[in-house]
Design a protein around this motif. Sequence first.
Motif, PDB file in Angstrom:
ATOM      1  N   PHE A 161       0.819  -1.211   0.000  1.00  0.00           N
ATOM      2  CA  PHE A 161       0.000   0.000   0.000  1.00  0.00           C
ATOM      3  C   PHE A 161       0.854   1.262   0.000  1.00  0.00           C
ATOM      4  O   PHE A 161       0.505   2.247  -0.658  1.00  0.00           O
ATOM      5  N   LEU A 162       1.979   1.238   0.713  1.00  0.00           N
ATOM      6  CA  LEU A 162       2.871   2.397   0.695  1.00  0.00           C
ATOM      7  C   LEU A 162       3.441   2.618  -0.703  1.00  0.00           C
ATOM      8  O   LEU A 162       3.540   3.746  -1.178  1.00  0.00           O
ATOM      9  N   ALA A 163       3.797   1.525  -1.356  1.00  0.00           N
ATOM     10  CA  ALA A 163       4.367   1.640  -2.705  1.00  0.00           C
ATOM     11  C   ALA A 163       3.334   2.172  -3.689  1.00  0.00           C
ATOM     12  O   ALA A 163       3.630   3.038  -4.507  1.00  0.00           O
ATOM     13  N   LEU A 164       2.121   1.653  -3.625  1.00  0.00           N
ATOM     14  CA  LEU A 164       1.079   2.075  -4.571  1.00  0.00           C
ATOM     15  C   LEU A 164       0.354   3.338  -4.140  1.00  0.00           C
ATOM     16  O   LEU A 164      -0.385   3.923  -4.931  1.00  0.00           O
ATOM     17  N   GLY A 165       0.575   3.770  -2.905  1.00  0.00           N
ATOM     18  CA  GLY A 165      -0.118   4.946  -2.393  1.00  0.00           C
ATOM     19  C   GLY A 165       0.454   6.263  -2.891  1.00  0.00           C
ATOM     20  O   GLY A 165      -0.178   7.306  -2.746  1.00  0.00           O
ATOM     21  N   ASP A 166       1.616   6.228  -3.485  1.00  0.00           N
ATOM     22  CA  ASP A 166       2.266   7.434  -3.986  1.00  0.00           C
ATOM     23  C   ASP A 166       1.857   7.671  -5.435  1.00  0.00           C
ATOM     24  O   ASP A 166       1.965   6.772  -6.273  1.00  0.00           O
ATOM     25  N   GLU A 167       1.406   8.867  -5.741  1.00  0.00           N
ATOM     26  CA  GLU A 167       0.920   9.188  -7.086  1.00  0.00           C
ATOM     27  C   GLU A 167       2.003   9.006  -8.153  1.00  0.00           C
ATOM     28  O   GLU A 167       1.717   8.528  -9.258  1.00  0.00           O
TER      29      GLU A 167
ATOM     30  N   ARG B 138       4.530   6.883  -8.076  1.00  0.00           N
ATOM     31  CA  ARG B 138       4.715   5.453  -8.309  1.00  0.00           C
ATOM     32  C   ARG B 138       3.525   4.863  -9.070  1.00  0.00           C
ATOM     33  O   ARG B 138       3.690   3.952  -9.880  1.00  0.00           O
ATOM     34  N   GLN B 139       2.344   5.399  -8.824  1.00  0.00           N
ATOM     35  CA  GLN B 139       1.180   4.972  -9.604  1.00  0.00           C
ATOM     36  C   GLN B 139       1.388   5.298 -11.081  1.00  0.00           C
ATOM     37  O   GLN B 139       1.086   4.482 -11.956  1.00  0.00           O
ATOM     38  N   GLN B 140       1.927   6.488 -11.363  1.00  0.00           N
ATOM     39  CA  GLN B 140       2.191   6.879 -12.756  1.00  0.00           C
ATOM     40  C   GLN B 140       3.203   5.932 -13.399  1.00  0.00           C
ATOM     41  O   GLN B 140       3.034   5.532 -14.556  1.00  0.00           O
ATOM     42  N   ILE B 141       4.229   5.579 -12.685  1.00  0.00           N
ATOM     43  CA  ILE B 141       5.234   4.645 -13.201  1.00  0.00           C
ATOM     44  C   ILE B 141       4.601   3.280 -13.434  1.00  0.00           C
ATOM     45  O   ILE B 141       4.801   2.657 -14.482  1.00  0.00           O
ATOM     46  N   PHE B 142       3.820   2.820 -12.474  1.00  0.00           N
ATOM     47  CA  PHE B 142       3.155   1.523 -12.581  1.00  0.00           C
ATOM     48  C   PHE B 142       2.230   1.499 -13.804  1.00  0.00           C
ATOM     49  O   PHE B 142       2.240   0.551 -14.597  1.00  0.00           O
ATOM     50  N   ILE B 143       1.458   2.557 -13.984  1.00  0.00           N
ATOM     51  CA  ILE B 143       0.557   2.657 -15.141  1.00  0.00           C
ATOM     52  C   ILE B 143       1.354   2.693 -16.439  1.00  0.00           C
ATOM     53  O   ILE B 143       0.988   2.044 -17.419  1.00  0.00           O
ATOM     54  N   ALA B 144       2.455   3.439 -16.452  1.00  0.00           N
ATOM     55  CA  ALA B 144       3.302   3.497 -17.657  1.00  0.00           C
ATOM     56  C   ALA B 144       3.801   2.101 -18.016  1.00  0.00           C
ATOM     57  O   ALA B 144       3.816   1.722 -19.195  1.00  0.00           O
ATOM     58  N   LEU B 145       4.195   1.324 -17.011  1.00  0.00           N
ATOM     59  CA  LEU B 145       4.661  -0.039 -17.269  1.00  0.00           C
ATOM     60  C   LEU B 145       3.528  -0.909 -17.812  1.00  0.00           C
ATOM     61  O   LEU B 145       3.749  -1.732 -18.705  1.00  0.00           O
ATOM     62  N   LEU B 146       2.332  -0.729 -17.283  1.00  0.00           N
ATOM     63  CA  LEU B 146       1.177  -1.502 -17.762  1.00  0.00           C
ATOM     64  C   LEU B 146       0.794  -1.134 -19.196  1.00  0.00           C
ATOM     65  O   LEU B 146       0.417  -1.992 -19.988  1.00  0.00           O
ATOM     66  N   GLU B 147       0.877   0.146 -19.512  1.00  0.00           N
ATOM     67  CA  GLU B 147       0.431   0.628 -20.821  1.00  0.00           C
ATOM     68  C   GLU B 147       1.465   0.456 -21.931  1.00  0.00           C
ATOM     69  O   GLU B 147       1.131   0.602 -23.105  1.00  0.00           O
ATOM     70  N   HIS B 148       2.691   0.158 -21.556  1.00  0.00           N
ATOM     71  CA  HIS B 148       3.759   0.055 -22.556  1.00  0.00           C
ATOM     72  C   HIS B 148       3.463  -1.090 -23.528  1.00  0.00           C
ATOM     73  O   HIS B 148       2.922  -2.127 -23.149  1.00  0.00           O
ATOM     74  N   GLU B 149       3.805  -0.896 -24.789  1.00  0.00           N
ATOM     75  CA  GLU B 149       3.481  -1.858 -25.842  1.00  0.00           C
ATOM     76  C   GLU B 149       4.142  -3.208 -25.653  1.00  0.00           C
ATOM     77  O   GLU B 149       3.578  -4.244 -25.988  1.00  0.00           O
ATOM     78  N   SER B 150       5.345  -3.210 -25.118  1.00  0.00           N
ATOM     79  CA  SER B 150       6.024  -4.480 -24.878  1.00  0.00           C
ATOM     80  C   SER B 150       6.268  -4.628 -23.378  1.00  0.00           C
ATOM     81  O   SER B 150       6.109  -3.682 -22.622  1.00  0.00           O
TER      82      SER B 150
ATOM     83  N   ALA C 260       8.676  -3.808  -2.839  1.00  0.00           N
ATOM     84  CA  ALA C 260       7.320  -4.229  -2.467  1.00  0.00           C
ATOM     85  C   ALA C 260       6.877  -5.461  -3.255  1.00  0.00           C
ATOM     86  O   ALA C 260       5.805  -6.009  -3.009  1.00  0.00           O
ATOM     87  N   GLY C 261       7.688  -5.879  -4.223  1.00  0.00           N
ATOM     88  CA  GLY C 261       7.361  -7.059  -5.017  1.00  0.00           C
ATOM     89  C   GLY C 261       6.332  -6.807  -6.110  1.00  0.00           C
ATOM     90  O   GLY C 261       5.704  -7.737  -6.606  1.00  0.00           O
TER      91      GLY C 261
END
Length: 121
Positions: free
Chosen positions: A22-28, A30-42, A71-72
């Motif tokens: 929750f601490l890792a995902l609670g930061d905006e 880090r959320q942007q980075i996480f979303i960027a990784l999800l949205e990346h084409e590869s 945080a894994g």
Amino acid sequence: MDPCKTERQSLAEEFKKAQSTFLALGDETRQQIFIALLEHESVGMRVPEITGRTHLSRPAVSHHLRILRDAGLISLHRRGTMNFYYVDANLKKWEEIKALVDHVCQVANAAVQAHYPNLEE
């Protein structure tokens, strides 16, 4: 002991175990980075690509990636001297989060059934 109290204490322990997630995902950021990784084409992005997507400095991106890795939630694979970061498909981690959310719903539902005080009335 009151069964509701036992459930709440159990829930508190689950939250403690999930705290780093929750601490890792609670930061905006880090959320942007996480979303960027999800949205990346590869699967996998390098720090310069993440920097371009988030407009953060390389050191800032590296710092946030470290927290997400600890945080894994993300992993990396190396190709030569290049590091590629990606969202980790660690089902155990995601099942723990899902179980926690399900448990919150269960405890909240039990509280409603037990006529737990509704302070909004």
